[in-house]
Design a protein around this motif. Structure first.
Motif, PDB file in Angstrom:
ATOM      1  N   UNK A 275      30.277 -33.998 -34.094  1.00 37.54           N
ATOM      2  CA  UNK A 275      30.034 -32.579 -34.387  1.00 37.54           C
ATOM      3  C   UNK A 275      28.944 -32.427 -35.446  1.00 37.54           C
ATOM      4  N   UNK A 276      28.951 -33.336 -36.413  1.00 36.49           N
ATOM      5  CA  UNK A 276      27.942 -33.345 -37.483  1.00 36.49           C
ATOM      6  C   UNK A 276      26.543 -33.576 -36.897  1.00 36.49           C
ATOM      7  N   UNK A 277      26.431 -34.515 -35.986  1.00 32.92           N
ATOM      8  CA  UNK A 277      25.146 -34.797 -35.339  1.00 32.92           C
ATOM      9  C   UNK A 277      24.710 -33.608 -34.477  1.00 32.92           C
ATOM     10  N   UNK A 278      25.671 -32.944 -33.846  1.00 36.47           N
ATOM     11  CA  UNK A 278      25.339 -31.801 -32.985  1.00 36.47           C
ATOM     12  C   UNK A 278      24.757 -30.634 -33.775  1.00 36.47           C
ATOM     13  N   UNK A 279      25.111 -30.521 -35.053  1.00 35.23           N
ATOM     14  CA  UNK A 279      24.536 -29.446 -35.879  1.00 35.23           C
ATOM     15  C   UNK A 279      23.020 -29.582 -35.909  1.00 35.23           C
ATOM     16  N   UNK A 280      22.550 -30.820 -36.122  1.00 33.72           N
ATOM     17  CA  UNK A 280      21.106 -31.069 -36.112  1.00 33.72           C
ATOM     18  C   UNK A 280      20.540 -30.899 -34.712  1.00 33.72           C
ATOM     19  N   UNK A 281      21.207 -31.484 -33.724  1.00 35.07           N
ATOM     20  CA  UNK A 281      20.714 -31.482 -32.346  1.00 35.07           C
ATOM     21  C   UNK A 281      20.501 -30.068 -31.819  1.00 35.07           C
ATOM     22  N   UNK A 282      21.335 -29.132 -32.229  1.00 31.57           N
ATOM     23  CA  UNK A 282      21.264 -27.758 -31.725  1.00 31.57           C
ATOM     24  C   UNK A 282      20.538 -26.803 -32.676  1.00 31.57           C
TER      25      UNK A 282
END
Length: 351
Positions: free
Chosen positions: A231-238
């Protein structure tokens, strides 16, 4: 005899002439962006105006440039860290071509250059995290300086010294241990940042998540990571910052090089022009200029042509990026011709 000589101007007329000359000098200096010329008169009261060309001095415009960007730029973690920092801290980046090996002999990846002449910009930082620090410190509004805390620096070092080596080893235990520390901290920070009390997408978060998105072994590591890490990585990805960083990375790619195995003269000519233009006008690609050669419709004009001088001049002028001494589309074209050079093995008789 004295009566037969013509009389010179009276003192009153000399004063009028002096005032007129002074006004003309002030106008000329204002047009040239300079200051009025100093009174050059001795005892005669005459003033002199410096020529407009001498009064108008080109202003230096030092900028940051990213050199040695690999062809995989939009997916290269180091390049994306530099681009994300540029977006995050509002510090523009221009293409920097290739840094001289003598300048940074130990650097194989992207290097940050700084200066107002593309061909003579010294390297000031290298490596994704080093470039993040440099661009943070360069932020004029002090947003970067205020955010570059000791805690931030610790996490940048952790990413460089622990996370990356663990991913590179491919060892599951090392990877789990490296991710475990990040996961533990995220649990206490609402899962959005490794920095306590910070909004998401700090420089430390970008450094960590971009490595987890683009390292060669990142996919396998993420597939077994905890939901909090993903979820932490998805913050950047999105995020918009990530999208902007990838877009910026495309503009920093080096021009296509000449491929001797490609028999297309058109492609080879385009590569020659792109390389020449990039060397003298490094911001061309970032300004959206499409550098391509075309076959001339009329043979009397030659075999190939590259019609970028006019649009390039217009965009350089609008962005305030015209180099000193280049003030017209004709001078842009001449600069490109000079950059190609007389000894080019492919193109000759350039006009």
């Amino acid at each position: 005899m004295a009566d037969e000589e013509k009389k010179g101007p009276s003192k009153k007329e000399l004063k009028k002439l002096a005032k007129k000359a002074e006004k003309d000098a002030a106008k000329a200096a204002a047009k040239a962006g300079g200051k009025p010329a100093a009174n050059a008169g001795g005892g005669g009261g005459a003033t002199g105006a410096a020529p407009a060309a001498a009064a108008k001095k080109p202003k230096a415009n030092p900028v940051y440039r990213l050199a040695n960007v690999p062809p995989s730029g939009p997916t290269d973690a180091c390049t994306l860290k530099a681009c994300a920092a540029s977006v995050l801290y509002g510090t523009p980046l221009l293409p920097g071509g290739s840094a001289a090996a003598s300048d940074v002999p130990f650097v194989r990846g992207p290097a940050l250059l700084y200066g107002d002449v593309a061909s003579a910009c010294p390297a000031v930082a290298f490596g994704g995290n080093g470039i993040i620090r440099a661009l943070a410190l360069a932020n004029n509004s002090e947003v970067g300086r205020n955010n570059l805390t000791a805690e931030m620096d610790d996490w940048l070092e952790y990413e460089r010294g622990d996370l990356r080596p663990a991913l590179g080893s491919g060892n599951a235990k090392r990877i789990d241990a490296a991710l475990g520390r990040i996961g533990a901290v995220l649990e206490g920070h609402d899962g959005t940042s490794v920095l306590e009390g910070s909004d998401p997408l700090t420089a430390a978060d970008l450094a960590i998540t971009l490595t987890l998105l683009h390292h060669d072994n990142a996919s396998a590591a993420l597939s077994s990571a905890s939901p909090a890490i993903r979820a932490y990585v998805d913050i950047t990805k999105n995020s918009a910052a990530y999208a902007k960083a990838k877009k910026l990375a495309k503009t920093l790619l080096p021009p296509p090089s000449f491929d001797p195995s490609d028999p297309s003269l058109l492609a080879a000519s385009s590569a020659v022009f792109a390389s020449a233009i990039s060397s003298v006008f490094p911001s061309a690609q970032s300004l959206g200029i499409d550098i391509k050669a075309f076959k001339c419709k009329d043979i009397k004009h030659g075999d190939y042509q590259c019609n970028v001088a006019m649009p390039l001049f217009q965009k350089l002028k609008a962005s305030g990026a015209l180099p000193p001494g280049v003030n017209s589309p004709q001078q842009v074209a001449k600069t490109i011709v000079d950059a190609v050079g007389d000894g080019n093995p492919l193109l000759c008789d350039l006009t």
